[in-house]
Design an enzyme around this catalytic site. Structure first.
Site, mmCIF file in Angstrom:
data_model
loop_
_atom_site.group_PDB
_atom_site.id
_atom_site.type_symbol
_atom_site.label_atom_id
_atom_site.label_comp_id
_atom_site.label_asym_id
_atom_site.label_seq_id
_atom_site.Cartn_x
_atom_site.Cartn_y
_atom_site.Cartn_z
ATOM 1 N N HIS A 1 0.824 -1.214 0.000
ATOM 2 C CA HIS A 1 0.000 0.000 0.000
ATOM 3 C C HIS A 1 0.853 1.256 0.000
ATOM 4 C CE1 HIS A 1 0.325 1.176 4.338
ATOM 5 N NE2 HIS A 1 0.471 -0.122 4.533
ATOM 6 N N ASP B 1 6.386 2.290 6.143
ATOM 7 C CA ASP B 1 5.114 1.576 6.094
ATOM 8 C C ASP B 1 4.189 2.366 5.176
ATOM 9 O OD1 ASP B 1 2.717 0.231 6.613
ATOM 10 O OD2 ASP B 1 2.400 1.247 8.527
ATOM 11 N N GLU C 1 -5.178 1.217 2.777
ATOM 12 C CA GLU C 1 -4.856 0.189 3.767
ATOM 13 C C GLU C 1 -4.867 0.738 5.189
ATOM 14 O OE1 GLU C 1 -2.545 -2.447 6.414
ATOM 15 O OE2 GLU C 1 -2.191 -0.335 5.936
ATOM 16 N N GLU C 2 -4.364 1.948 5.377
ATOM 17 C CA GLU C 2 -4.263 2.500 6.729
ATOM 18 C C GLU C 2 -5.626 2.737 7.376
ATOM 19 O OE1 GLU C 2 -1.734 2.518 8.435
ATOM 20 O OE2 GLU C 2 0.013 2.658 7.140
ATOM 21 N N HIS D 1 4.773 3.357 12.663
ATOM 22 C CA HIS D 1 3.811 4.456 12.794
ATOM 23 C C HIS D 1 4.381 5.625 13.589
ATOM 24 C CE1 HIS D 1 -0.231 2.415 11.565
ATOM 25 N NE2 HIS D 1 0.744 2.217 10.685
#
Length: 351
Positions: free
Chosen positions: A71, A188, A222-223, A323
């Site tokens: 993603h 990420d 996605e998040e 994150h």
């Protein structure tokens, strides 16, 4: 270690990707960047209605398909309130804590296309004024954006074109060190996106025909939980998400190997596919770690929840401080690339 042939190119591509703002819901520019990369390789692509991108490489077997996904959307924020003191209140996009963005430079993306810079701060930042500066809670009430413009009230902010609902992105602060570390926000999952793009490039350059038609989904939601839950062909048998491996106390994942997830918050991943990935790693000298991520979900788990009848798995490079202030090492990128290369050339697992 038998080095994957383009790990330095992968790091360069990661730097490009993390430098393009793309919080969930605001991903057009980065999707276009990925689409241009694939178009230059003469790879067939299409957009889905959610704004994600799907690339397809035909295989010898077109009756059974694979899908790999990573993603490109990231954490971010939206303007929640235009405050009377000339600052902005935020609403977060994605699962992270306010303390992880305290002091961060940011960009406000207005609906008229302007970009206005600022800094995310506690309202009670100055220790010379606020005796509770260190103890005040880092939350939506206390944190705000200081705009890099002469604004002293809400009307002045709106004259700049800023309004509720404007997206806010964070400065990635990307750095690549001489000893192989890459640190940046949004590894990420842009590290995995770069890995998939370089994998496709290698397949094209080596003129390799895959054993099965394979789709590569670059998802963009996605998040917020649903990036990879659609556009899965009925012929798709295996679905492999490529996403970060989470590090911390009790975890086996590190920054120097590929992480193979056996279970996350959604439950166990397919046992047969996990064993197949381990066998491929062992057979090809690829260092890996098996791990469980307790507070985690992937595009593969989203696809399972959506009801797709697939064999699902999850691997990825190990990322420290997920994150927040993320970091990995080129060896983790390298091993992830190697495992993916051998995986897509292998036979489907029995199910």
């Amino acid at each position: 270690m038998n080095t994957y042939p383009n790990v330095n190119e992968t790091k360069d591509l990661i730097k490009q990707l993390v430098s393009i703002p793309s919080p969930s819901g605001y991903t057009e520019k980065v999707i276009q960047h990925v689409e241009d990369f694939l178009t230059n390789l003469n790879v067939e692509t299409q957009r889905n209605r959610k704004g994600g991108l799907i690339a397809t490489l035909p295989g010898e077997n077109d009756n059974e398909h694979r899908m790999l996904t990573a993603h490109v959307d990231t954490l971010g924020a939206m303007v929640k309130e235009v405050k009377s003191n000339g600052r902005l209140r935020l609403d977060l996009i994605g699962g992270f804590k306010y303390n992880s963005i305290e002091g961060e430079y940011c960009e406000i993306h207005t609906s008229n296309g302007e970009i206005i810079t600022g800094t995310i701060l506690m309202h009670q930042t100055s220790v010379h004024v606020y005796k509770d500066a260190g103890n005040a809670k880092r939350d939506q009430e206390n944190m705000e954006v200081r705009i890099d413009a002469k604004v002293e009230n809400a009307d002045a902010i709106r004259e700049l074109g800023i309004e509720v609902g404007d997206f806010v992105s964070f400065d990635p602060r990307v750095q690549i060190s001489d000893n192989g570390f890459i640190k940046s926000r949004h590894l990420d999952d842009k590290a995995s996106v770069a890995i998939l793009l370089q994998l496709i490039k290698r397949l094209k350059e080596e003129n390799i025909t895959l054993p099965y038609t394979t789709h590569f989904l670059i998802s963009n939601n996605e998040e917020i939980g649903y990036g990879g839950n659609s556009n899965i062909t009925p012929e798709t048998v295996e679905y492999l998400a490529v996403d970060m491996g989470a590090m911390g106390d009790g975890q086996s994942t590190d920054e120097y190997t590929v992480s193979i997830c056996v279970k996350d918050a959604s439950g166990p991943y397919h046992y047969g596919l996990r064993k197949h990935l381990v066998e491929l790693a062992n057979a090809n000298g690829i260092d890996y770690k098996l791990d469980i991520y307790p507070y985690y979900g992937s595009d593969a788990s989203a696809a399972i929840r959506a009801g797709h009848d697939i064999v699902h798995g999850l691997i990825g490079p190990g990322i420290d401080s997920s994150h927040a202030f993320e970091r990995t090492h080129e060896t983790s990128l390298d091993y992830t690339e190697q495992l993916l290369y051998h995986y897509i050339l292998s036979k489907l697992v029995s199910y």
